[in-house]
Design an enzyme around this catalytic site. Structure first.
Site, PDB file in Angstrom:
ATOM      1  N   ASN A  88      12.862   0.572  -4.006  1.00 40.98           N
ATOM      2  CA  ASN A  88      11.882  -0.513  -3.865  1.00 40.98           C
ATOM      3  C   ASN A  88      10.452  -0.014  -3.681  1.00 40.98           C
ATOM      4  OD1 ASN A  88      10.951  -3.346  -2.836  1.00 40.98           O
ATOM      5  ND2 ASN A  88      10.491  -1.954  -1.138  1.00 40.98           N
ATOM      6  N   TYR A 153       0.544  -0.082 -13.712  1.00 44.59           N
ATOM      7  CA  TYR A 153       1.664  -0.701 -12.969  1.00 44.59           C
ATOM      8  C   TYR A 153       2.738  -1.208 -13.940  1.00 44.59           C
ATOM      9  CZ  TYR A 153       3.866  -3.834  -9.522  1.00 44.59           C
ATOM     10  OH  TYR A 153       4.756  -4.476  -8.681  1.00 44.59           O
ATOM     11  N   SER A 154       2.310  -1.902 -15.003  1.00 45.63           N
ATOM     12  CA  SER A 154       3.283  -2.438 -15.968  1.00 45.63           C
ATOM     13  C   SER A 154       4.044  -1.313 -16.656  1.00 45.63           C
ATOM     14  CB  SER A 154       2.567  -3.296 -17.019  1.00 45.63           C
ATOM     15  OG  SER A 154       1.894  -4.363 -16.404  1.00 45.63           O
TER      16      SER A 154
HETATM   17  P1  NAP Z   1       4.373  -3.399   0.223  1.00 46.13           P
HETATM   18  O1  NAP Z   1       4.425  -4.531   1.191  1.00 46.13           O
HETATM   19  O2  NAP Z   1       3.074  -2.747  -0.069  1.00 46.13           O
HETATM   20  O3  NAP Z   1       5.455  -2.281   0.709  1.00 46.13           O
HETATM   21  C1  NAP Z   1       5.632  -1.133  -0.062  1.00 46.13           C
HETATM   22  C2  NAP Z   1       6.695  -0.249   0.555  1.00 46.13           C
HETATM   23  O4  NAP Z   1       6.813   0.948  -0.256  1.00 46.13           O
HETATM   24  C3  NAP Z   1       6.366   0.225   1.960  1.00 46.13           C
HETATM   25  O5  NAP Z   1       7.559   0.403   2.689  1.00 46.13           O
HETATM   26  C4  NAP Z   1       5.697   1.577   1.707  1.00 46.13           C
HETATM   27  O6  NAP Z   1       5.749   2.480   2.811  1.00 46.13           O
HETATM   28  C5  NAP Z   1       6.554   2.099   0.570  1.00 46.13           C
HETATM   29  N1  NAP Z   1       5.850   3.132  -0.201  1.00 46.13           N
HETATM   30  C6  NAP Z   1       4.738   2.970  -0.967  1.00 46.13           C
HETATM   31  N2  NAP Z   1       4.360   4.157  -1.483  1.00 46.13           N
HETATM   32  C7  NAP Z   1       5.267   5.078  -1.042  1.00 46.13           C
HETATM   33  C8  NAP Z   1       5.411   6.479  -1.218  1.00 46.13           C
HETATM   34  N3  NAP Z   1       4.561   7.187  -1.978  1.00 46.13           N
HETATM   35  N4  NAP Z   1       6.450   7.100  -0.613  1.00 46.13           N
HETATM   36  C9  NAP Z   1       7.321   6.400   0.151  1.00 46.13           C
HETATM   37  N5  NAP Z   1       7.245   5.064   0.359  1.00 46.13           N
HETATM   38  C10 NAP Z   1       6.208   4.413  -0.222  1.00 46.13           C
HETATM   39  O7  NAP Z   1       4.942  -3.840  -1.191  1.00 46.13           O
HETATM   40  P2  NAP Z   1       5.846  -5.101  -1.626  1.00 46.13           P
HETATM   41  O8  NAP Z   1       4.955  -6.165  -2.105  1.00 46.13           O
HETATM   42  O9  NAP Z   1       6.862  -5.392  -0.606  1.00 46.13           O
HETATM   43  O10 NAP Z   1       6.541  -4.495  -2.942  1.00 46.13           O
HETATM   44  C11 NAP Z   1       7.792  -3.837  -2.885  1.00 46.13           C
HETATM   45  C12 NAP Z   1       8.227  -3.527  -4.315  1.00 46.13           C
HETATM   46  O11 NAP Z   1       8.288  -4.744  -5.062  1.00 46.13           O
HETATM   47  C13 NAP Z   1       7.235  -2.622  -5.063  1.00 46.13           C
HETATM   48  O12 NAP Z   1       7.944  -1.754  -5.894  1.00 46.13           O
HETATM   49  C14 NAP Z   1       6.447  -3.611  -5.887  1.00 46.13           C
HETATM   50  O13 NAP Z   1       5.912  -3.003  -7.031  1.00 46.13           O
HETATM   51  C15 NAP Z   1       7.509  -4.622  -6.217  1.00 46.13           C
HETATM   52  N6  NAP Z   1       6.975  -5.938  -6.577  1.00 46.13           N
HETATM   53  C16 NAP Z   1       6.201  -6.635  -5.698  1.00 46.13           C
HETATM   54  C17 NAP Z   1       5.713  -7.875  -6.079  1.00 46.13           C
HETATM   55  C18 NAP Z   1       4.871  -8.718  -5.158  1.00 46.13           C
HETATM   56  O14 NAP Z   1       4.382  -9.769  -5.609  1.00 46.13           O
HETATM   57  N7  NAP Z   1       4.687  -8.337  -3.921  1.00 46.13           N
HETATM   58  C19 NAP Z   1       5.987  -8.376  -7.343  1.00 46.13           C
HETATM   59  C20 NAP Z   1       6.768  -7.647  -8.202  1.00 46.13           C
HETATM   60  C21 NAP Z   1       7.263  -6.421  -7.808  1.00 46.13           C
HETATM   61  P3  NAP Z   1       4.522   2.462   3.909  1.00 46.13           P
HETATM   62  O15 NAP Z   1       4.681   1.163   4.660  1.00 46.13           O
HETATM   63  O16 NAP Z   1       4.747   3.643   4.767  1.00 46.13           O
HETATM   64  O17 NAP Z   1       3.251   2.502   3.112  1.00 46.13           O
END
Ligand code: NAP
Length: 242
Positions: A88, A153-154
């Site tokens: 994730n 990102y895409s």
């Molecule tokens: P978020 O709130 O920013 O959380 C991201 C998570 O990934 C956090 O636990 C972060 O750890 C971890 N992370 C980021 N970079 C990392 C790295 N280099 N090494 C280890 N851990 C890392 O993001 P979210 O919105 O929940 O998104 C979660 C996933 O869903 C992502 O892959 C995102 O692309 C995908 N997604 C999100 C959306 C949306 O609308 N939010 C839509 C489509 C897809 P830290 O807390 O320590 O930084």
């Protein structure tokens, strides 16, 4: 109940990953929770998992580094395979292609796509040896339809879909199920700046998604006993893309 089962949730300190970890803990999984640097947030998730009667081990490392990933996960998974891996972790660094810096491209690709390789390559052998496993990859609607300002990102999220489908073809016979979820706009830190009034008209169900909307589908993919869903991309986007 999933007694004595373990789920490795990559990027579980905040947002969607946090909701997935809590939901899987509610379904009886013990959790190995990884994140990069949000120690306090991760400790809070650990506490909430303990409230659900499950254990949670915190494993901080940067998924974009193969060495760090191996150090964090190799010995652990040699001892016992996780029953579930949820990939994730992800970041966005949006910019129009014409202005996009090499750093914006590299950081997103290395976290979102290289990270998937680094983690899955390290963990997969243990699952093969155990002859069972569930892998769920969190992609995005942007990887399915494209999105202006998100070439990096895409590309990473479309890459994950291709990688997961190929992996599904490799390991299906070994009783390892691989699927992808592709969220639309979900309310998290990542989408904090998005102007809701401009987005809502695009979403037929007329609301942004919640992290729990993603977690419940991931839980289903990890918990359902009689699984015949494999190599699929499941959109969870309120109808944004059909
Ligand atoms: P978020 O709130 O920013 O959380 C991201 C998570 O990934 C956090 O636990 C972060 O750890 C971890 N992370 C980021 N970079 C990392 C790295 N280099 N090494 C280890 N851990 C890392 O993001 P979210 O919105 O929940 O998104 C979660 C996933 O869903 C992502 O892959 C995102 O692309 C995908 N997604 C999100 C959306 C949306 O609308 N939010 C839509 C489509 C897809 P830290 O807390 O320590 O930084």
């Amino acid at each position: 109940m999933n007694v004595n089962k373990t789920a490795l949730v990559i990027g579980g300190s905040r947002g969607i990953g946090r909701a997935i970890a809590l939901r899987l803990a509610g379904s009886g999984f013990d959790i190995w929770l990884t994140y990069r640097s949000s120690h306090e947030a991760a400790e809070n998730v650990k506490g909430e998992i303990a409230d659900r009667g499950r254990s949670c081990e915190l494993i901080p490392f940067d998924v974009s580094s193969y060495e760090e990933t191996e150090t964090a996960l190799a010995a652990r998974t040699k001892e016992s395979a996780p029953d579930v891996l949820v990939y994730n972790a992800g970041i966005a660094r949006d910019n129009l292609m014409v202005w996009m810096t090499k750093e914006e491209w590299d950081s997103v690709l290395s976290t979102n796509l290289d990270g998937f390789f680094n983690v899955t390559r390290t963990v997969l052998f243990s699952m093969l040896k155990a002859k069972k496993g569930r892998i769920v990859v969190v992609s995005s609607v942007s990887g399915q339809t494209g999105q202006a300002g998100q070439v990096n990102y895409s590309a990473s999220k479309a890459g994950l879909i291709g990688a997961a489908k190929s992996l599904a073809r490799e390991v299906g016979k070994k009783n390892i199920f691989v699927n992808v979820v592709a969220p639309g706009f979900i309310k998290t830190d990542m989408t904090g700046d998005i102007p809701e009034d401009q987005i809502l008209p695009l979403i037929p169900v007329n609301r942004l998604g919640r992290s729990e909307d993603i977690a419940s589908v991931v839980d289903f993919l990890c918990s359902e006993e009689h699984m015949y869903i494999h190599g699929q991309v499941i959109g969870i986007n309120g109808g944004l893309a059909m």
